[in-house]
Design a protein around this motif. Sequence first.
Motif, PDB file in Angstrom:
ATOM      1  N   GLU A 264     -30.085 -20.081  39.754  1.00  0.00           N
ATOM      2  CA  GLU A 264     -30.176 -20.090  38.106  1.00  0.00           C
ATOM      3  C   GLU A 264     -30.671 -21.377  37.432  1.00  0.00           C
ATOM      4  O   GLU A 264     -31.739 -21.350  36.404  1.00  0.00           O
ATOM      5  N   GLU A 265     -29.838 -22.219  37.442  1.00  0.00           N
ATOM      6  CA  GLU A 265     -30.062 -23.184  36.697  1.00  0.00           C
ATOM      7  C   GLU A 265     -31.031 -24.013  37.274  1.00  0.00           C
ATOM      8  O   GLU A 265     -31.373 -25.200  36.273  1.00  0.00           O
ATOM      9  N   SER A 266     -30.788 -24.562  37.868  1.00  0.00           N
ATOM     10  CA  SER A 266     -32.166 -25.241  39.112  1.00  0.00           C
ATOM     11  C   SER A 266     -32.878 -24.930  38.288  1.00  0.00           C
ATOM     12  O   SER A 266     -33.794 -25.552  38.394  1.00  0.00           O
ATOM     13  N   ALA A 267     -32.888 -23.637  39.179  1.00  0.00           N
ATOM     14  CA  ALA A 267     -34.994 -22.623  39.318  1.00  0.00           C
ATOM     15  C   ALA A 267     -34.698 -22.934  37.770  1.00  0.00           C
ATOM     16  O   ALA A 267     -36.532 -22.951  36.829  1.00  0.00           O
ATOM     17  N   PHE A 268     -34.089 -22.836  36.310  1.00  0.00           N
ATOM     18  CA  PHE A 268     -34.493 -22.875  34.936  1.00  0.00           C
ATOM     19  C   PHE A 268     -35.041 -24.642  34.649  1.00  0.00           C
ATOM     20  O   PHE A 268     -35.604 -24.971  33.977  1.00  0.00           O
ATOM     21  N   MET A 269     -34.007 -25.159  34.688  1.00  0.00           N
ATOM     22  CA  MET A 269     -34.091 -27.166  35.256  1.00  0.00           C
ATOM     23  C   MET A 269     -35.980 -27.136  35.519  1.00  0.00           C
ATOM     24  O   MET A 269     -36.714 -27.970  35.376  1.00  0.00           O
ATOM     25  N   ILE A 270     -36.616 -26.626  36.813  1.00  0.00           N
ATOM     26  CA  ILE A 270     -37.522 -26.103  37.191  1.00  0.00           C
ATOM     27  C   ILE A 270     -38.904 -26.622  36.653  1.00  0.00           C
ATOM     28  O   ILE A 270     -39.425 -27.574  35.973  1.00  0.00           O
ATOM     29  N   ASN A 271     -38.611 -25.065  36.476  1.00  0.00           N
ATOM     30  CA  ASN A 271     -39.328 -25.293  35.026  1.00  0.00           C
ATOM     31  C   ASN A 271     -39.575 -25.660  33.167  1.00  0.00           C
ATOM     32  O   ASN A 271     -40.794 -25.053  32.784  1.00  0.00           O
ATOM     33  N   GLN A 272     -38.401 -26.182  32.928  1.00  0.00           N
ATOM     34  CA  GLN A 272     -38.362 -27.108  32.507  1.00  0.00           C
ATOM     35  C   GLN A 272     -39.123 -28.614  32.355  1.00  0.00           C
ATOM     36  O   GLN A 272     -39.873 -28.777  31.521  1.00  0.00           O
ATOM     37  N   LEU A 273     -38.366 -29.209  33.500  1.00  0.00           N
ATOM     38  CA  LEU A 273     -39.391 -30.115  33.736  1.00  0.00           C
ATOM     39  C   LEU A 273     -41.084 -30.320  34.036  1.00  0.00           C
ATOM     40  O   LEU A 273     -41.708 -31.330  33.784  1.00  0.00           O
ATOM     41  N   THR A 274     -41.269 -29.088  34.720  1.00  0.00           N
ATOM     42  CA  THR A 274     -42.830 -28.999  35.206  1.00  0.00           C
ATOM     43  C   THR A 274     -43.470 -28.057  33.909  1.00  0.00           C
ATOM     44  O   THR A 274     -44.489 -28.545  33.765  1.00  0.00           O
ATOM     45  N   LYS A 275     -42.935 -28.096  32.454  1.00  0.00           N
ATOM     46  CA  LYS A 275     -43.549 -27.283  31.617  1.00  0.00           C
ATOM     47  C   LYS A 275     -44.464 -26.260  32.108  1.00  0.00           C
ATOM     48  O   LYS A 275     -45.092 -25.642  31.599  1.00  0.00           O
ATOM     49  N   SER A 276     -43.848 -25.301  32.890  1.00  0.00           N
ATOM     50  CA  SER A 276     -44.457 -24.134  33.430  1.00  0.00           C
ATOM     51  C   SER A 276     -45.646 -24.505  33.992  1.00  0.00           C
ATOM     52  O   SER A 276     -46.284 -23.165  33.973  1.00  0.00           O
ATOM     53  N   ASP A 277     -45.662 -25.253  34.645  1.00  0.00           N
ATOM     54  CA  ASP A 277     -47.278 -25.586  35.054  1.00  0.00           C
ATOM     55  C   ASP A 277     -47.275 -25.343  36.833  1.00  0.00           C
ATOM     56  O   ASP A 277     -46.119 -25.525  37.531  1.00  0.00           O
TER      57      ASP A 277
END
Length: 390
Positions: A264-277
């Motif tokens: 859950e933590e890494s998924a949230f970070m992936i979404n944050q860093l990629t700005k949901s792109d």
Amino acid sequence: MKYALEERIGNPQLFCGRKQQMELLLNWVNMIPRKTAKSRALLGRRKCGKSAIMQRLFNILWVQNGAVIPFYFEVQDYRQWLLEFSDIYYRTFMSQFLSFKTRTVLDNENSPWDFSELRKMATAINNSYALNNMDGFQDCLDKERVDQTMKWAFSAPGVFAGKENVFFLVMIDEIQYMTEYLFRDKDYKVLAYHLPGAYHGLVESKVAPMLVSGSYVGWMVKMMREMFVGGRLKRTKISAKLTAAEGMEAVYQYAESYQIEITEESAFMINQLTKSDPFYIASLLRSDWEERDFSTIDGVIKTLDYEIKNRDGELFGTWSEYIYSTIKAVNDRYAKQILLFLSREREKECTRTEISHVGWANITTGFINTYNRLPTCGLSNECRCTRFEV
């Protein structure tokens, strides 16, 4: 849902989000039978989802089997003789028209059927007009009447709409390539630069309106200004970003498709860093880096750092294409200066005057300061990647 057109996105479940854009377009399509829909242009950078949206729209309309028949065509970026292009364009239209009428799924890669197969399909549904229209087109094609063949092909949706008492949605993906890769002669010496202008009147059709796209926004806008004057195309911007919730959905869907374990933590970070792109999400999860790690936040950051900084990284390669094409279109010296200046002023909207009056020394100094304190990957402030090579 049945997918008559194979979508390039691959697994249909990887089409995530886009609720707002799809609702807008579907409401617009519903205006076509009322003859009130104005042709549109989708504008957005490469790999922001324009093709995925158009292909999904095609499949939705095909499955609905209603009053609007979808036609999707992608212009390729390689040199083509206009006569051969017109042949492929026309057969693609006829393939999709008869696919819709006979409920036959299209071939892979949207490859058009040859005329013998098309005639069999038209004969099976007793469509004499389609048979006669193909005869006329082939006569022009065989006699190499380039202009007449092109006009016959381009006008086909509007003509069939009138004869068949139906409506069409004409979708042309990457239409700007028509200005650079199509030639009037076999030897590729006479460029058909103004070819999109052939749609000048067709774009105003109320029975076969157009939905066109372009990945190089400046190029696309210039083409529209020169060849679709009078605001004939309504501009519709396509953002590369999904909503935060849609982005999280994309992270989990792509991770499942690529069989990658995430927390859950890494998924949230992936979404944050990629700005949901979704393109950034997919590129990150597809990383070939031997030390890639999506089980921890630190692993996600390091993997993204590699994809941005390493020349073999997909994100590095994608943005390099834009940078190199920009420098080539402008010129080597001043385009680089502009890029460096805008890197320093990344949070500010600069006027032409501000950019033109900045000295080279100021640009260099400002970029060094930026290099030391801001991310230049364009993904997120959480990412501390600061390498930017021109």
